[in-house]
Design an enzyme around this catalytic site. Structure first.
Site, PDB file in Angstrom:
ATOM      1  N   CYS A  62      11.086 -32.396  14.879  1.00 16.83           N
ATOM      2  CA  CYS A  62      11.006 -31.021  14.354  1.00 16.83           C
ATOM      3  C   CYS A  62       9.641 -30.701  13.759  1.00 16.83           C
ATOM      4  O   CYS A  62       9.230 -29.555  13.686  1.00 16.83           O
ATOM      5  CB  CYS A  62      12.103 -30.783  13.328  1.00 16.83           C
ATOM      6  SG  CYS A  62      11.845 -31.623  11.740  1.00 16.83           S
TER       7      CYS A  62
ATOM      8  N   CYS B 265      -3.515 -40.714   4.970  1.00 21.10           N
ATOM      9  CA  CYS B 265      -2.344 -40.568   4.099  1.00 21.10           C
ATOM     10  C   CYS B 265      -2.712 -40.909   2.659  1.00 21.10           C
ATOM     11  O   CYS B 265      -3.325 -41.948   2.389  1.00 21.10           O
ATOM     12  CB  CYS B 265      -1.223 -41.483   4.584  1.00 21.10           C
ATOM     13  SG  CYS B 265       0.255 -41.458   3.534  1.00 21.10           S
TER      14      CYS B 265
ATOM     15  N   ASN C 130       0.842  -1.186   0.000  1.00 20.78           N
ATOM     16  CA  ASN C 130       0.000   0.000   0.000  1.00 20.78           C
ATOM     17  C   ASN C 130       0.883   1.243   0.000  1.00 20.78           C
ATOM     18  O   ASN C 130       1.629   1.476   0.955  1.00 20.78           O
ATOM     19  CB  ASN C 130      -0.907  -0.019   1.236  1.00 20.78           C
ATOM     20  CG  ASN C 130      -1.790   1.215   1.323  1.00 20.78           C
ATOM     21  OD1 ASN C 130      -1.793   2.066   0.442  1.00 20.78           O
ATOM     22  ND2 ASN C 130      -2.541   1.310   2.410  1.00 20.78           N
TER      23      ASN C 130
ATOM     24  N   ASN D  43      -0.166   9.163  14.755  1.00 24.64           N
ATOM     25  CA  ASN D  43       0.458   8.297  13.755  1.00 24.64           C
ATOM     26  C   ASN D  43       1.941   8.622  13.641  1.00 24.64           C
ATOM     27  O   ASN D  43       2.340   9.558  12.943  1.00 24.64           O
ATOM     28  CB  ASN D  43      -0.240   8.471  12.403  1.00 24.64           C
ATOM     29  CG  ASN D  43       0.240   7.491  11.356  1.00 24.64           C
ATOM     30  OD1 ASN D  43       1.304   6.896  11.497  1.00 24.64           O
ATOM     31  ND2 ASN D  43      -0.528   7.320  10.301  1.00 24.64           N
TER      32      ASN D  43
ATOM     33  N   CYS E 267       3.628   5.857   9.622  1.00 25.46           N
ATOM     34  CA  CYS E 267       3.391   5.670   8.191  1.00 25.46           C
ATOM     35  C   CYS E 267       4.725   5.576   7.456  1.00 25.46           C
ATOM     36  O   CYS E 267       5.553   6.484   7.561  1.00 25.46           O
ATOM     37  CB  CYS E 267       2.572   6.830   7.637  1.00 25.46           C
ATOM     38  SG  CYS E 267       2.190   6.670   5.881  1.00 25.46           S
TER      39      CYS E 267
ATOM     40  N   ASN F 144       1.979  -0.583  12.481  1.00 30.75           N
ATOM     41  CA  ASN F 144       1.657  -0.086  11.151  1.00 30.75           C
ATOM     42  C   ASN F 144       2.341  -0.991  10.131  1.00 30.75           C
ATOM     43  O   ASN F 144       2.955  -1.996  10.489  1.00 30.75           O
ATOM     44  CB  ASN F 144       2.112   1.370  11.003  1.00 30.75           C
ATOM     45  CG  ASN F 144       1.264   2.133   9.987  1.00 30.75           C
ATOM     46  OD1 ASN F 144       0.823   1.588   8.987  1.00 30.75           O
ATOM     47  ND2 ASN F 144       1.041   3.411  10.249  1.00 30.75           N
ATOM     48  N   THR F 145       2.256  -0.628   8.863  1.00 32.58           N
ATOM     49  CA  THR F 145       2.798  -1.488   7.813  1.00 32.58           C
ATOM     50  C   THR F 145       4.327  -1.537   7.835  1.00 32.58           C
ATOM     51  O   THR F 145       4.990  -0.654   8.365  1.00 32.58           O
ATOM     52  CB  THR F 145       2.324  -1.010   6.434  1.00 32.58           C
ATOM     53  OG1 THR F 145       2.652   0.386   6.290  1.00 32.58           O
ATOM     54  CG2 THR F 145       0.830  -1.180   6.298  1.00 32.58           C
TER      55      THR F 145
ATOM     56  N   CYS G  54       7.577 -32.559   8.683  1.00 26.26           N
ATOM     57  CA  CYS G  54       6.711 -33.483   7.943  1.00 26.26           C
ATOM     58  C   CYS G  54       5.241 -33.148   8.149  1.00 26.26           C
ATOM     59  O   CYS G  54       4.432 -33.174   7.210  1.00 26.26           O
ATOM     60  CB  CYS G  54       7.000 -34.923   8.355  1.00 26.26           C
ATOM     61  SG  CYS G  54       6.798 -35.252  10.124  1.00 26.26           S
TER      62      CYS G  54
END
Length: 486
Positions: A465, A428, A166, A224, A227, A291-292, A468
């Site tokens: 771990c 499976c 954005n 803010n 941004c 924020n982004t 799988c």
């Protein structure tokens, strides 16, 4: 075997869905949307009176660009919760999601995030009518905002955004117009929470805008500091990365208004607690995060007149990063008695729950609304109510921060026990994905019988771990009990 979430994700979520129009006794489109947003325990509400003939007509009416959604198989799938496990309509509807934020009563914890989804009166009014509890209105400033085109880009998987780019900045309206809009919203929707998001460039800007928010009747003001794509220096994330500026600007605003002050922090920093502590010591009532994230996407349509630039990245890909930043602030021993508003990758009620369980008293949503519309509030509310009903929790307040005691430093984790994976051979499908991943990315602990096409876990090599389990496309690999390592 049909994977219900994958099939529901194929649904185009049409406006005035033809499948529902073709069904005489139910709403299959709404049922599929419930599956899409992990609200499976309530699917029955919209298909309980549907016959097979109804669902067949619905499937024939599907306008999917590829092949119709397998509606009959999806909505009658055995993996959906059977009737005796479903929560009754009255049980979930009696659960209250009401909560306070900075002392402000909120009918539920779901808010619109300051962004393109809330830029005028009509948009916010429709969201309020749909059931959203409040709005952090698109950030207001005194500078002239001139946007680029195109301004959006997305990293997609099928029809869904994995991440969203954005380049949009702040409100393009004159700031006097925006404060008039906020005044009218609060007048017309007195029980909804109206919060002005503002951004100044000087001390005088911050104070003037905050006072105008208070005079407009706003319940609170968000600052803010985050941004990532402002074209002028000294604004947005330039401020949020500087603890001193965060402290000063927050203090200026706090001294000049009586409504709650909520700094919005940037994730574009190694240690978010440093500027957050500046806001805390300046008297902030709550903190919004995140924020982004600054990013680069190179997809089709990402150029502006042949030029590229970095900009903000949002969507479900950033949720783990947002949760990490929330956790860092909440676990900071210095920052006591401050509230949090969680933002970042929230698409369904499960996502929202995670932020609440880490200590947020509300959540803000943007990208999911941009993709799916305000209507997602239905499944956010109903999904969370159903979850609470199952657990016997009456007040959403009881969920706030409940997972925090489980978080420790990596050095404190149990390294003396193991959880082995277990293969369910009935599920499976013999694809061998687990074998390939274990061979090339794990510990070579799976052997694969080429004749029977069955994998087998070698316990002496397996380290638990669970790669799988994560790659298995048919969910045929589960967990065993935790035991002591040999």
């Amino acid at each position: 075997m049909l994977h219900i979430y994958e099939e529901a994700a194929r649904c185009l979520l049409c406006k005035d869905a033809p499948c529902t129009k073709a069904c005489s006794n139910g709403d299959p489109a709404r049922a599929i949307r419930a599956i899409r947003f992990y609200n499976t325990k309530n699917v029955w509400r919209w298909i309980k009176d549907c016959s097979d003939a109804d669902l067949e007509r619905a499937e024939q009416a599907c306008i999917h660009y590829d092949q119709p959604i397998r509606i009959r198989e999806l909505l009658k799938n055995e993996t959906l919760e059977p009737a005796h496990q479903q929560i009754s309509e009255s049980a979930s509807s009696n659960i209250s999601l009401a909560i306070t934020f900075c002392g402000i009563p909120c009918e539920n914890p779901f808010f619109l995030a300051s962004s393109a989804i809330c830029t005028n009166y009509e948009m916010v009014a429709r969201a309020f009518d749909a059931g959203w509890a409040g709005v952090f209105y698109k950030t207001i400033c005194k500078q002239e905002i001139r946007e680029v085109s195109p301004r959006f880009d997305a990293v997609k998987e099928g029809q869904s955004f994995i991440g969203f780019r954005n380049m949009e900045q702040l409100s393009e309206n004159p700031y006097e117009v925006d404060f008039d809009i906020l005044h009218r919203l609060k007048k017309d929707y007195p029980k909804k929470v109206v919060i002005a998001s503002i951004m100044g460039q000087t001390e005088e800007d911050w104070i003037e805008l905050a006072k105008m928010a208070e005079d407009a009747g706003c319940d609170a003001v968000e600052l803010n500091y985050s941004c990532p794509q402002m074209r002028e220096s000294g604004m947005g994330s330039d401020v949020g990365q500087d603890p001193e500026l965060v402290t000063f600007f927050t203090a200026y605003v706090k001294r000049n208004v009586k409504i709650p002050v909520i700094p919005k922090m940037t994730p574009n920093i190694a240690h978010i607690s440093q500027p957050a502590m500046g806001a805390y010591f300046a008297g902030a009532d709550a903190i919004s995060a995140i924020n982004t994230i600054k990013s680069v996407t190179l997809g089709e349509g990402s150029e502006v007149s042949g030029c590229q630039t970095g900009s903000g990245y949002s969507g479900k890909a950033i949720k783990p990063i947002a949760l990490r930043h929330i956790l860092a602030m909440v676990k900071n021993p210095i920052m006591k008695n401050i509230e949090y508003s969680g933002i970042g990758g929230i698409e369904n009620w499960k996502d929202a729950l995670e932020f609440i369980q880490l200590g947020c008293r509300n959540v803000q949503i943007c990208t999911a609304v941009m993709q799916y519309g305000y209507r997602i509030i239905d499944d956010l509310i109903l999904g969370l109510q159903t979850y609470m009903a199952e657990r016997g929790i009456e007040h959403v307040e009881d969920l706030v921060g409940e997972l925090l005691p489980k978080f420790f430093l990596p050095s404190n984790l149990d390294r003396d026990t193991i959880v082995f994976p277990k293969i369910d051979y009935e599920r499976c499908i013999g694809c061998g994905r687990c074998y390939i991943s274990c061979q090339d990315g794990g510990h070579q602990a799976i052997v694969f019988n080429e004749e029977t096409r069955q994998p087998r876990i070698v316990g002496t090599k397996c380290v638990g771990c669970h790669l799988c389990r994560l790659v298995c496309p048919s969910s045929a690999i589960g967990l065993t009990k935790r035991i002591k390592k040999r």
